[in-house]
Design a protein around this motif. Sequence first.
Motif, mmCIF file in Angstrom:
data_model
loop_
_atom_site.group_PDB
_atom_site.id
_atom_site.type_symbol
_atom_site.label_atom_id
_atom_site.label_comp_id
_atom_site.label_asym_id
_atom_site.label_seq_id
_atom_site.Cartn_x
_atom_site.Cartn_y
_atom_site.Cartn_z
ATOM 1 N N ASP A 194 2.891 -3.635 5.268
ATOM 2 C CA ASP A 194 1.891 -4.182 4.352
ATOM 3 C C ASP A 194 1.041 -3.067 3.747
ATOM 4 O OD1 ASP A 194 0.601 -6.401 3.073
ATOM 5 O OD2 ASP A 194 -1.085 -6.155 4.444
ATOM 6 N N ARG A 195 0.713 -2.069 4.559
ATOM 7 C CA ARG A 195 -0.074 -0.942 4.056
ATOM 8 C C ARG A 195 0.751 -0.063 3.105
ATOM 9 N NH1 ARG A 195 -1.626 2.264 8.653
ATOM 10 N NH2 ARG A 195 -0.355 0.967 10.009
ATOM 11 N N ILE A 196 2.031 0.111 3.445
ATOM 12 C CA ILE A 196 2.913 0.899 2.565
ATOM 13 C C ILE A 196 3.097 0.194 1.229
ATOM 14 C CG2 ILE A 196 5.275 1.739 2.257
ATOM 15 C CD1 ILE A 196 5.330 2.296 5.278
ATOM 16 N N LEU A 197 3.347 -1.095 1.291
ATOM 17 C CA LEU A 197 3.576 -1.847 0.057
ATOM 18 C C LEU A 197 2.319 -1.935 -0.798
ATOM 19 C CD1 LEU A 197 5.911 -4.743 1.280
ATOM 20 C CD2 LEU A 197 6.522 -2.700 -0.017
ATOM 21 N N SER A 198 1.150 -1.891 -0.164
ATOM 22 C CA SER A 198 -0.094 -1.905 -0.955
ATOM 23 C C SER A 198 -0.189 -0.643 -1.813
ATOM 24 C CB SER A 198 -1.310 -2.034 -0.036
ATOM 25 O OG SER A 198 -1.520 -0.855 0.716
ATOM 26 N N ILE A 199 0.305 0.480 -1.282
ATOM 27 C CA ILE A 199 0.348 1.725 -2.059
ATOM 28 C C ILE A 199 1.353 1.589 -3.198
ATOM 29 C CG2 ILE A 199 0.878 4.190 -1.991
ATOM 30 C CD1 ILE A 199 0.147 4.152 0.985
#
Length: 389
Positions: A194-199
């Motif tokens: 989720d954090r990677i995809l937010s980037i």
Amino acid sequence: MSEKVFLALVGGRSATPTIMGALQFLEEFDRIKFLLCEHPTNIYQTFQEKTIEILKAQKKELIFEKEKDIRIVNGNDFESVYYTIRELCSRNINLKFVNVTSAPQEMAFAVYNYVRENYNEAVVFNVNTNKSQLTPLWGNCSNKLSKKLTVENYVSACAIEIFKRKFKIEELSFNEEQAEKIVNYLVNNVETSDRILSILRTELQKGTPPKTITVKEKDILKENIRREEFIDCIKFLSDNKIISKFNEITYSFRIEKQSDQAFLSGDWLEYFVYLEGKKMQFDSIELSVELNDFKGEVDVFCVHNANALICECKTGKFDTNDLTNLESKAIKLGGKYCVRLLITTSQKVTEELINKAKNRQILIVAGEQLKNIGTILKKQMNDPDFSRS
């Protein structure tokens, strides 16, 4: 032998009980008649038209003549209903089934009395969509709803139409097997992914494919993501063809299609919920359904035993507007009878949003709960946290 007749009383918030009642006995009657409640916008006439449309699709030879087989009446006037039903169902017809569901009490009592006096062999019944059962009030019949509705049937019963189905797996650069691998990977590693995809979402919003995307190392560190975690995730996406030409040194990669970008931006969550929902063997389930005169789409739409459940899927943050939009869709699709879930990748949801969701009868499914979404969908369909009644 004279033609066998089915009588349906039409009122309430949708045509679903009318359609479900008729479907159960469709092979046992030849003609259908309708007694409609008066309504200022003629909504019950729309319900009647949708009922005929669905029934005729399954039984083309069904007899229905508008001038002969419909009457409209004040459903709260016992005497007026009694007089009208006597005109609609004169004693020389072979009345076999009567569905009194959704009618006001005065209307139902008047029809019931008339039928008992003149057609004591007819089956009079009520359809309870909440409990998914048919209840005989007079005569004998099974209480099981053996005939089912599709999502399209259900939507039509609410006097709405499907405008288009937006998600098409064949438009992606990868196949169904790879798509399933991607969504399972993202959910099983949801906290990191989720954090990677937010980037990535920030970069994906810049321009349209085909294009090269480069992620800055400072953005990765800002999200407390280790370099190895980021590389492993992007390599997995590359191995499964949603992206290509990944460079581990520059953190750059290619994305070729708009559909791939949409999948990575958020469609993947809808697809995951859809796949898990299919495993629950609901009567019907559809993905990314856009309806006429709706703001936005229904991300995942399930129907089982004439009951509806709709899901709004949000990757990343969501707010009160998302709750309001989901509530407004549910109101048009059956009100309290339409179960609503907001499904998010967020790990933490504020108490304020949880309470606002409860006020709108919305269940929020977040973070680690995603792994159990199939079980949650089944539970909410059969025994929802917020009562349908």
